[in-house]
Scaffold this active site. Structure first.
Site, PDB file in Angstrom:
ATOM      1  N   GLY A  98       0.832  -1.200   0.000  1.00 34.76           N
ATOM      2  CA  GLY A  98       0.000   0.000   0.000  1.00 34.76           C
ATOM      3  C   GLY A  98       0.865   1.248   0.000  1.00 34.76           C
ATOM      4  N   ALA A  99       0.206   2.404   0.076  1.00 36.42           N
ATOM      5  CA  ALA A  99       0.945   3.678   0.165  1.00 36.42           C
ATOM      6  C   ALA A  99       0.039   4.697   0.840  1.00 36.42           C
ATOM      7  CB  ALA A  99       1.352   4.169  -1.219  1.00 36.42           C
ATOM      8  N   LYS A 158       5.298   6.508   2.271  1.00 30.01           N
ATOM      9  CA  LYS A 158       4.896   5.293   2.977  1.00 30.01           C
ATOM     10  C   LYS A 158       5.337   5.387   4.432  1.00 30.01           C
ATOM     11  CE  LYS A 158       5.276   1.215   1.401  1.00 30.01           C
ATOM     12  NZ  LYS A 158       3.933   0.970   2.013  1.00 30.01           N
ATOM     13  N   GLU A 212       9.701  -2.172   4.501  1.00 32.07           N
ATOM     14  CA  GLU A 212       8.999  -2.019   3.218  1.00 32.07           C
ATOM     15  C   GLU A 212       9.951  -1.523   2.134  1.00 32.07           C
ATOM     16  OE1 GLU A 212       4.447  -1.042   4.705  1.00 32.07           O
ATOM     17  OE2 GLU A 212       5.853   0.608   4.512  1.00 32.07           O
TER      18      GLU A 212
HETATM   19  C1  5RP Z   1       2.715   0.942   6.295  1.00 32.65           C
HETATM   20  C2  5RP Z   1       2.434   1.615   4.998  1.00 32.65           C
HETATM   21  C3  5RP Z   1       1.092   1.368   4.392  1.00 32.65           C
HETATM   22  O1  5RP Z   1       1.275   0.763   3.168  1.00 32.65           O
HETATM   23  C4  5RP Z   1       0.392   2.676   4.229  1.00 32.65           C
HETATM   24  O2  5RP Z   1       0.305   3.296   5.511  1.00 32.65           O
HETATM   25  C5  5RP Z   1      -1.002   2.499   3.649  1.00 32.65           C
HETATM   26  O3  5RP Z   1      -1.798   1.813   4.550  1.00 32.65           O
HETATM   27  P1  5RP Z   1      -3.327   1.500   4.264  1.00 32.65           P
HETATM   28  O4  5RP Z   1      -3.369   0.521   3.138  1.00 32.65           O
HETATM   29  O5  5RP Z   1      -3.843   0.937   5.572  1.00 32.65           O
HETATM   30  O6  5RP Z   1      -3.994   2.807   3.916  1.00 32.65           O
HETATM   31  O7  5RP Z   1       3.230   2.312   4.440  1.00 32.65           O
HETATM   32  O8  5RP Z   1       3.953   1.343   6.811  1.00 32.65           O
END
Ligand code: 5RP
Length: 262
Positions: free
Chosen positions: A90-91, A102, A111
């Protein structure tokens, strides 16, 4: 899957579902962290159990490792894998060049290491993560606990000369105590509002003693799969310069998204 998904969860789910088409049997796959990545891990687990998909997963956090094992994915370490075919994660934000912020979930260090050690990185996100310019989301940086307040002062000082619109930072907390990453470090969230030169900022931050890594992912992501609450999905591939669209329909009776168009 829960009986009723909110539009945001539908968006995350369809992005994750579409991203599974990048995965082939025999691959070593980096498994991201966060709520969108959790959908991906669930979908891949289903494919392992029901379709005989054979993959080895390298999780980017202890949370993801636990979930991957629970759903039946074989988990190996990055040292065992050495190099990966693909990472899907994800991001918190992505821009038009697929540069990312991220670390909202605190897992940016693993990551970034895992994504960098992959032939391909695919981001899965709902449309709310798309931005013109990075920086509205506070930029997480991982800092070692020793002298973290001095590190914070140094960070705020170097920001004076950089193209950003804010310089305050906050120590991420977990209740009353500082948040601790899987590597035993702290997270500082930088409230920059707008990052004019992400590449420069990333390089400068990583020069500061005490900073382990920052949450800017520059030139790492190859494609983004963007989900919408109505089941639409877009795939932007930065290398091929292509954009594809398709849609999944949510079938109330059995709670399953089915592909309806390409
Ligand atoms: C974790 C991350 C996640 O990918 C990012 O925070 C997005 O999270 P979500 O899919 O819950 O919105 O970088 O360190």
């Amino acid at each position: 899957m829960p009986a009723e998904l909110s539009p945001i969860d539908k968006a995350k789910f369809v992005a994750a579902k579409r991203a599974t088409t990048f995965v082939q049997s025999g691959m070593k796959v980096g498994l991201g962290t966060g709520s969108t990545a959790a959908w991906l891990v669930q979908c891949l687990g289903e494919m392992v159990r029901d379709q005989g998909l054979r993959i080895k997963g390298v999780p980017t956090s202890s949370r993801t490792a636990q979930l991957a094992r629970e759903v039946g994915i074989e988990v190996i370490s990055l040292d065992e894998a050495r190099w990966l075919d693909l990472t899907i994660d994800g991001a918190d934000e992505f821009d038009g060049e697929l540069n990312l912020i991220k670390g909202g979930g605190g897992a940016l260090l693993q990551e970034k290491i895992v994504a960098t050690a992959s032939d391909q990185m695919v981001v899965i996100a709902d449309i709310s993560k798309q931005v013109e310019t990075l920086g509205a989301f506070p930029l997480p940086i991982e800092v070692i606990p020793f002298g973290w307040q001095t590190t914070r002062t140094l960070v705020e000082e170097v920001l004076v000369g950089l193209d950003v619109m804010g310089r305050s930072s906050s120590l991420r907390m977990n209740g009353d105590a500082p948040f601790i990453t899987d590597e035993g470090n702290h997270i500082l969230d930088l409230h920059l509002n707008r990052i004019g030169n992400a590449r420069q900022l990333s390089l400068v931050l990583n020069q500061i003693p005490g900073v382990v890594e920052n949450g800017l992912f520059i030139d790492i992501c190859d494609a983004v799969v963007i989900g919408y609450g109505d089941g639409r999905v877009e795939v932007h591939d930065i290398n091929a310069g292509t954009q594809e669209q398709m849609r999944y329909d949510f079938v109330d009776s059995d709670n399953i998204f089915t592909e309806v168009s390409d």
